[in-house]
Design an enzyme around this catalytic site. Structure first.
Site, mmCIF file in Angstrom:
data_model
loop_
_atom_site.group_PDB
_atom_site.id
_atom_site.type_symbol
_atom_site.label_atom_id
_atom_site.label_comp_id
_atom_site.label_asym_id
_atom_site.label_seq_id
_atom_site.Cartn_x
_atom_site.Cartn_y
_atom_site.Cartn_z
ATOM 1 N N SER A 124 41.198 44.291 41.616
ATOM 2 C CA SER A 124 40.754 44.660 42.966
ATOM 3 C C SER A 124 41.042 43.570 43.988
ATOM 4 O O SER A 124 40.989 42.381 43.683
ATOM 5 C CB SER A 124 39.244 44.914 42.972
ATOM 6 O OG SER A 124 38.900 45.854 41.998
ATOM 7 N N GLU A 239 39.656 50.731 29.523
ATOM 8 C CA GLU A 239 38.434 50.354 30.243
ATOM 9 C C GLU A 239 37.511 51.571 30.427
ATOM 10 O O GLU A 239 36.308 51.482 30.250
ATOM 11 C CB GLU A 239 38.804 49.734 31.604
ATOM 12 C CG GLU A 239 37.596 49.186 32.340
ATOM 13 C CD GLU A 239 37.940 48.486 33.645
ATOM 14 O OE1 GLU A 239 39.110 48.555 34.076
ATOM 15 O OE2 GLU A 239 37.030 47.880 34.234
HETATM 16 C C1 LIG Z 1 29.900 45.791 38.497
HETATM 17 C C2 LIG Z 1 31.324 45.763 38.979
HETATM 18 C C3 LIG Z 1 32.235 44.985 38.309
HETATM 19 C C4 LIG Z 1 33.561 44.944 38.748
HETATM 20 N N1 LIG Z 1 34.401 44.109 38.089
HETATM 21 C C5 LIG Z 1 35.679 44.034 38.505
HETATM 22 C C6 LIG Z 1 36.573 43.137 37.864
HETATM 23 O O1 LIG Z 1 36.198 42.404 36.931
HETATM 24 N N2 LIG Z 1 37.836 43.082 38.286
HETATM 25 C C7 LIG Z 1 38.298 43.875 39.300
HETATM 26 O O2 LIG Z 1 39.476 43.807 39.592
HETATM 27 N N3 LIG Z 1 37.469 44.711 39.966
HETATM 28 C C8 LIG Z 1 36.171 44.807 39.592
HETATM 29 N N4 LIG Z 1 35.303 45.643 40.256
HETATM 30 C C9 LIG Z 1 35.775 46.366 41.450
HETATM 31 C C10 LIG Z 1 35.890 47.865 41.277
HETATM 32 O O3 LIG Z 1 36.949 48.206 40.428
HETATM 33 C C11 LIG Z 1 36.035 48.457 42.678
HETATM 34 O O4 LIG Z 1 34.826 48.187 43.366
HETATM 35 C C12 LIG Z 1 36.285 49.959 42.672
HETATM 36 O O5 LIG Z 1 37.561 50.245 42.165
HETATM 37 C C13 LIG Z 1 36.139 50.594 44.062
HETATM 38 O O6 LIG Z 1 36.934 49.937 44.987
HETATM 39 P P1 LIG Z 1 36.324 49.382 46.378
HETATM 40 O O7 LIG Z 1 35.078 48.616 46.061
HETATM 41 O O8 LIG Z 1 37.423 48.709 47.104
HETATM 42 O O9 LIG Z 1 35.846 50.684 47.171
HETATM 43 P P2 LIG Z 1 36.762 51.597 48.115
HETATM 44 O O10 LIG Z 1 38.034 51.905 47.425
HETATM 45 O O11 LIG Z 1 36.821 50.961 49.466
HETATM 46 O O12 LIG Z 1 35.896 52.910 48.182
HETATM 47 C C14 LIG Z 1 34.758 53.060 49.055
HETATM 48 C C15 LIG Z 1 34.240 54.485 48.881
HETATM 49 O O13 LIG Z 1 35.247 55.436 49.292
HETATM 50 C C16 LIG Z 1 35.518 56.345 48.227
HETATM 51 N N5 LIG Z 1 36.934 56.687 48.197
HETATM 52 C C17 LIG Z 1 37.988 55.840 48.354
HETATM 53 N N6 LIG Z 1 39.150 56.513 48.227
HETATM 54 C C18 LIG Z 1 38.825 57.816 47.960
HETATM 55 C C19 LIG Z 1 39.577 59.018 47.719
HETATM 56 N N7 LIG Z 1 40.905 58.994 47.701
HETATM 57 N N8 LIG Z 1 38.891 60.154 47.493
HETATM 58 C C20 LIG Z 1 37.532 60.180 47.504
HETATM 59 N N9 LIG Z 1 36.774 59.085 47.734
HETATM 60 C C21 LIG Z 1 37.402 57.924 47.952
HETATM 61 C C22 LIG Z 1 35.164 55.577 46.972
HETATM 62 O O14 LIG Z 1 34.896 56.431 45.889
HETATM 63 C C23 LIG Z 1 33.922 54.817 47.416
HETATM 64 O O15 LIG Z 1 32.775 55.640 47.361
HETATM 65 C C24 LIG Z 1 33.984 45.709 39.858
HETATM 66 C C25 LIG Z 1 33.052 46.490 40.550
HETATM 67 C C26 LIG Z 1 31.737 46.521 40.130
HETATM 68 C C27 LIG Z 1 30.762 47.359 40.915
#
Ligand SMILES: Cc1cc2nc3c(=O)[nH]c(=O)nc-3n(C[C@H](O)[C@H](O)[C@H](O)COP(=O)(O)OP(=O)(O)OC[C@H]3O[C@@H](n4cnc5c(N)ncnc54)[C@H](O)[C@@H]3O)c2cc1C
Length: 377
Positions: A124, A239
């Site tokens: 991410s 994963e």
């Molecule tokens: C406990 C935890 C551990 C994590 N550990 C890691 C890690 O070790 N390494 C790593 O790389 N990442 C990690 N992450 C990150 C995680 O993979 C991301 O938070 C996740 O993929 C969502 O991305 P974002 O936070 O950028 O949200 P965004 O992509 O900005 O999304 C925000 C909201 O919009 C919605 N949304 C976005 N696009 C769409 C779509 N096309 N259709 C419908 N809804 C949509 C999403 O579902 C969400 O509700 C972790 C996250 C958590 C919570």
């Protein structure tokens, strides 16, 4: 279908149970959740104990029944779970096993199994979460190295990791899914800066990772240059499909404890609560069957999109479980009492519908790839 133990499985179960009965009483006390170096040492120590006793490879074990028995028995006995070894054992390791060269497997897998090295996941970025292919961290070739610059976010365990499964953009001109490469980056390389982030529950499990001209050998590339999206799908399949399966056993235990607690404190007389716990019981039983399917698929290669079905249902069921815990054990002051283990578990359950790909994204994957519905855009 007969899902009961074969004589060999029953023998494995009995042997494991006996061994756990011997080793668990002498385990050191678990460090506090905020003591990351202590947690690293504790989790690596447990993995080493498993390895020395011949159970080190069980998460990659070819026999899915053995893996399921291992998960059931270790949880029942109250043994530690993978902890800081989550990424290495459950998705970076399996990715290297499936996609790496013989040299890469020989370099990276034994230290994970022996409890010597911790991995984290650098996927991410601030503008690339759900839309992971929008990642911007750049890597340019310089002889036999890639020179990497950019930043990652939400990197769990980054503070204590030795290696990072890192996604980088190697061809900025290619369509966004095509110019990505999967690298194993040493976390102690010059130019890597880790800045911890604090969560709602006060833990510093995540970090931002800043990469400033970090030199990563080309030999650390898993898969071909610009073919990283395909390798990433392998990582995400592990994963989502099998990394959380051990936790299902823990959730079933918590559910049993809640039913007992409800009987003791009179809440069991409430038919609505009883129905709620019954529905959760059915849900976790179904999830256990789904885990058997995913683990079975993984034993023959890579789990399929069933992983998204599992991840979707599991992360919601886990949240519902801790909602039910709040109802049974009493919301009141305890809701903010972080000394109570279930309160921390409840807070962390909120993250499960986000981590490893949000529920909205899993819904889209299931709709398009499992149900064959048209892409909705
Ligand atoms: C406990 C935890 C551990 C994590 N550990 C890691 C890690 O070790 N390494 C790593 O790389 N990442 C990690 N992450 C990150 C995680 O993979 C991301 O938070 C996740 O993929 C969502 O991305 P974002 O936070 O950028 O949200 P965004 O992509 O900005 O999304 C925000 C909201 O919009 C919605 N949304 C976005 N696009 C769409 C779509 N096309 N259709 C419908 N809804 C949509 C999403 O579902 C969400 O509700 C972790 C996250 C958590 C919570």
């Amino acid at each position: 279908m007969d899902l009961s133990d074969t004589p060999q499985e029953a023998e494995f179960r009995a042997r494991l149970r006996e061994w756990l009965g011997k080793v668990l009483p002498s385990l050191p006390a678990k460090p506090s959740p905020d003591d990351w170096p202590g947690r690293r040492a504790y989790d690596l120590g447990w993995q080493r104990t498993l390895y020395d006793a011949g159970y080190g490879e069980v998460h990659w074990g070819a026999d899915p029944a053995v893996r399921m028995i291992f998960l059931e028995e270790t949880e029942k006995a109250g043994a530690p779970y993978v902890g800081a070894n989550f990424v290495g054992l459950l998705h970076a390791g399996p990715t290297v096993a499936a996609e790496g060269t013989d040299e890469q497997r020989a370099r990276w897998l034994p230290p994970v199994l022996r409890g010597e090295e911790v991995w984290c996941q650098g996927f991410s970025e601030p503008d690339a979460g759900s839309d992971l292919a929008a990642l911007r961290t750049r890597a340019r070739r310089d002889g036999d190295h890639y020179v990497v610059s950019g930043s990652k976010i939400w990197t769990s365990h980054a503070e204590v990791a030795d290696w990072c499964e890192l996604l980088v953009r190697t061809d900025p001109d290619a369509p966004k899914h095509r110019g990505i490469t999967w690298l194993a980056m040493p976390m102690d390389a010059p130019g890597v800066t880790v800045r911890p982030l604090r969560t709602l529950a006060g833990s510093n499990e995540f970090a931002e990772v800043f990469l400033d001209e970090v030199r990563v050998p080309v030999a650390n590339r898993v898969g071909e240059e610009n073919d990283g999206w395909r390798v990433t799908m392998v990582t995400l399949s592990f994963e989502r499909g099998t990394a959380f399966v051990g936790e299902v056993v823990a959730c079933r235990r918590v559910l049993g404890e809640l039913a007992l607690a409800a009987r003791e404190n009179g809440r069991w007389d409430d038919p609505v609560l009883r129905r709620r716990l019954g529905r959760l019981n059915a849900e976790f039983r179904a999830l256990w069957r789904l885990t058997q399917w995913n683990v079975s698929e993984a034993s023959e290669g890579v789990p399929g999109v069933g992983g998204s079905v599992f991840k979707l249902r599991y992360s919601h069921a886990r949240q519902e479980l801790y909602e039910a815990a709040a109802e049974v054990l009493g919301e009141g002051g305890a809701a903010l009492d972080l000394e109570q283990p279930w309160v921390l578990d409840r807070l962390s359950s909120l993250s499960y519908t986000i981590a490893a790909g949000t529920s909205q994204i899993q819904h889209s994957i299931v709709a398009e790839r499992v149900l064959g519905l048209p892409k909705g855009r």
